[in-house]
Every structure is written in structure tokens, then in C-alpha cells.
Design an enzyme around this catalytic site. Structure first.
Site, mmCIF file in Angstrom:
data_model
loop_
_atom_site.group_PDB
_atom_site.id
_atom_site.type_symbol
_atom_site.label_atom_id
_atom_site.label_comp_id
_atom_site.label_asym_id
_atom_site.label_seq_id
_atom_site.Cartn_x
_atom_site.Cartn_y
_atom_site.Cartn_z
ATOM 1 C CG ASP A 32 -1.801 1.170 1.338
ATOM 2 O OD1 ASP A 32 -2.472 1.329 2.384
ATOM 3 O OD2 ASP A 32 -1.836 1.961 0.375
ATOM 4 C CG ASP A 218 -3.473 4.741 -2.233
ATOM 5 O OD1 ASP A 218 -4.490 5.153 -1.659
ATOM 6 O OD2 ASP A 218 -2.853 3.712 -1.873
#
Ligand SMILES: O=C(CCCl)NNC1=[NH+]CCN1
Length: 325
Positions: A32, A218
Site C-alpha cells: 500500500d 496509491d
């Protein structure tokens, strides 16, 4: 050194899982680049919470050490979250190794994580300034491993419904076509953030979305959440597309041919292929768009963006590289 692991998509490319070995135990984690905590499903959680998951058992690792008095609590942009205590252990990702990496052990996780058996935790790859461990903030795996890497960077090669890769320490130029463009990153909010203030649909005239608008790269967010001006102008070019709040955003007839989107990344246009913007079928003739509007100030370019763009994250000079793949 370098390290390379597979990045395997779940159904509908909702998220991508990669194998991480912690104290000799291998778990598939969600890498992440939009957060900075490494937390795992573990033996402290209830059997109800861990049903179907692979867990890390610190008592079975001869290199685990509890970090006395340390705790973490994290919440994500989609409302999910986790909290618990902290230890250190040896973490290896495809051959890149950190011996005393902070490993956060969840004692509570939100229902969306319980219900996703493929996800056994998250590995944060944003900047350590937003790590949530208290009383002493901890460094990410990338921060810790950077000095030992051939090059101080990692890359994300995420593919539509196919296995890709995360690599540490090198840019594998065989993974993309054309030139890689490098742009400056503003990490003051702890993200891989860049300016993104214009766009074009299907190679049309460039339009300004919002002057000074910012976006982050992201990998932990599924969709591409852009300024409402971008999403509105994009779907205006798709016959039958509607903003259907009962479905949660823009939908369109699955038979439609979606146009490509050109989007500003730090001053250079990147392309998101129309085929990558078809996210998922919501009923027999209706599909849900991978490009959606965000009301927050910050745009979040998630996995939809990565399916069209190979991205390199350079922690040595705080820059982001992107290239078509
Ligand atoms: O939380 C965010 C958005 C940061 Cl602005 N991305 N990362 C993530 N991890 C799980 C869900 N989303």
C-alpha cells in the site's frame, strides 16, 4: 541488493497481494503506497476474525521481539482500519531483507478485512512520517531496506487480471514500453504526491481540472478518484453513462467502448486506457466505472491508474517515474 515478488490480483482487481516472509512465516500482504504501517493478521486475533486467513504467530518465530509499550491504530481512506501492538522481526521480500522491521500485530481489524481471506495484512510503502506506532513512530520496510538496495527505489507493475510484480532496488526496463518520465514528489503529507491539474479525453483538447490540484500514487486504493470535473467530462463522452448514486458513482452500459483518459502527472500527461477504466459489472447490462469523482481535495490514483502505468517510487530523490505498460 534487490528483491522481486509477484503481485497477484483478487477478483475484479480489487487489490493486489504479494508474499512477505516474517520470521520464516510467509503471508500474502496488500502492498500500500498510500499508508506507512506494516500490520498482519496474527495469533492474538480471535479465531472468528482469522477464519480463512493465514496468520503470523510470533511465538513460532525465534527472531521476534515485542516492542514493550508500543501500539498502533490506523484508519484508511475507505473507512477500514486496524489496531494492536508491535514487535520486530526479520522481514524478507523476494530477497530484500530487513532484520529488525517493526511488525504491527492487529488485535482488532475492521469487518472488510475479516471478510477478505486473501488479505493477511498491509505493507505500507508511503513515507514513515505517517506511520501510526506510538510512543515511538517506526520506519517502513522501504525506509529500512533502502540503503542496502542497488538503487533507492521500488517499482509497481500491476496488471489487469494478470500477475504482475513489485521490485525493490532496480527498474526492470523490460516491463514497460517507451520512455520513463520522472516527476518531483511533495512528501509533506507523507504521500507520494504530485501536481495533477489537467486532463484530456480520448486525445481531445486539454482541460483544466483544478488549478494546483494534487494527487497521490496509491496502490492500496482500488479505483482512480479524480476531481469531479475530470470524471464528469470523461463520462460525458460515454453514451448511456450516468452518475448513479444508488450504485455509488458513475455507471455505463457494459457494451460501451470507453475512451482513453490522459491525465497530468507532475506536468506530463499519462494515459489510462479506456479498457482499464471498466471496473466491474453491477448488473446484466451495467458496468461500474474505475474512474470516479472525489470530493476530498486530494486525488487518489489507485490500481486503475497502475494497470496502464508502470510506476517507480524513488526514495533517494523523492521522485516518481511512470511509463506505459
Ligand atoms: O488509505 C488510503 C488513502 C490515503 Cl489518502 N490508501 N490506502 C488504503 N489502504 C486500504 C484502503 N486504502
Amino acid at each position: 541488493g534487490t528483491g522481486s515478488v509477484t503481485a497477484t490480483p483478487e477478483a475484479n482487481d480489487v487489490e493486489y497481494l504479494a508474499p512477505v516472509t516474517i520470521g520464516g512465516q510467509t503471508l500474502n500482504l496488500d502492498f500500500d503506497s498510500g499508508s506507512s504501517d506494516l500490520w498482519v493478521f496474527n495469533s492474538q486475533l480471535s479465531s472468528k476474525a482469522t477464519k480463512g486467513h493465514t496468520i503470523y504467530d510470533p511465538t513460532q518465530s525465534n527472531s521476534f521481539a515485542l516492542m514493550q509499550g508500543a501500539s498502533f491504530e490506523i484508519s484508511y481512506g475507505d473507512g477500514s482500519g486496524a489496531a494492536g501492538n508491535v514487535g520486530t522481526d526479520t522481514v524478507d521480500i523476494g530477497g530484500a531483507t530487513v532484520t529488525a522491521q517493526a511488525v504491527e500485530l492487529a488485535t482488532a481489524v475492521s469487518q472488510s478485512f475479516v471478510e477478505d481471506p486473501n488479505n493477511n495484512g498491509l505493507l505500507g510503502l508511503a513515507f514513515s512520517t505517517i506511520n501510526t506506532v506510538q510512543p515511538q513512530q517506526q520506519k517502513t520496510f522501504f525506509d529500512n531496506v533502502m540503503s542496502s538496495l542497488a538503487e533507492p527505489l521500488f517499482t509497481a507493475d500491476l496488471r489487469a487480471q494478470a500477475v504482475g510484480a513489485y521490485e525493490f532496488g532496480q527498474v526492470d526496463t523490460s516491463k514497460f514500453t517507451g520512455a520513463m518520465t520522472w516527476v518531483p514528489v511533495n512528501n509533506t503529507q507523507g504521500f507520494w504526491q504530485f501536481t495533477s491539474e489537467s486532463f484530456a479525453v480520448d486525445g481531445g483538447a486539454a482541460q483544466t481540472s483544478t488549478a494546483g490540484a494534487q494527487a497521490i500514487a496509491d496502490t492500496g486504493t482500488t479505483l482512480m478518484l479524480a476531481d469531479s470535473a475530470v470524471a464528469t467530462a470523461y463520462y460525458a463522452q460515454v453514451d448511456g453513462a450516468v452518475d448513479d448514486q444508488t450504485q455509488g458513482g458513475f455507471t455505463f452500459p457494459c457494451a460501451a467502448t470507453l475512451p482513453d483518459l490522459q491525465i497530468d502527472v507532475g506536468g506530463t500527461m499519462a494515459t489510462v486506457k479506456g479498457t482499464d477504466i471498466n471496473f466491474a459489472q453491477v448488473d446484466d447490462a451495467t458496468c461500474f466505472g474505475g474512474l470516479q469523482a472525489t470530493t476530498a481535495g486530494l486525488q487518489i490514483y489507485g490500481d486503475i491508474f497502475f494497470k496502464s502505468n508502470f510506476v517507480a517510487f524513488n526514495g533517494g530523490n523523492n521522485s516518481l517515474g511512470f511509463a506505459q505498460h
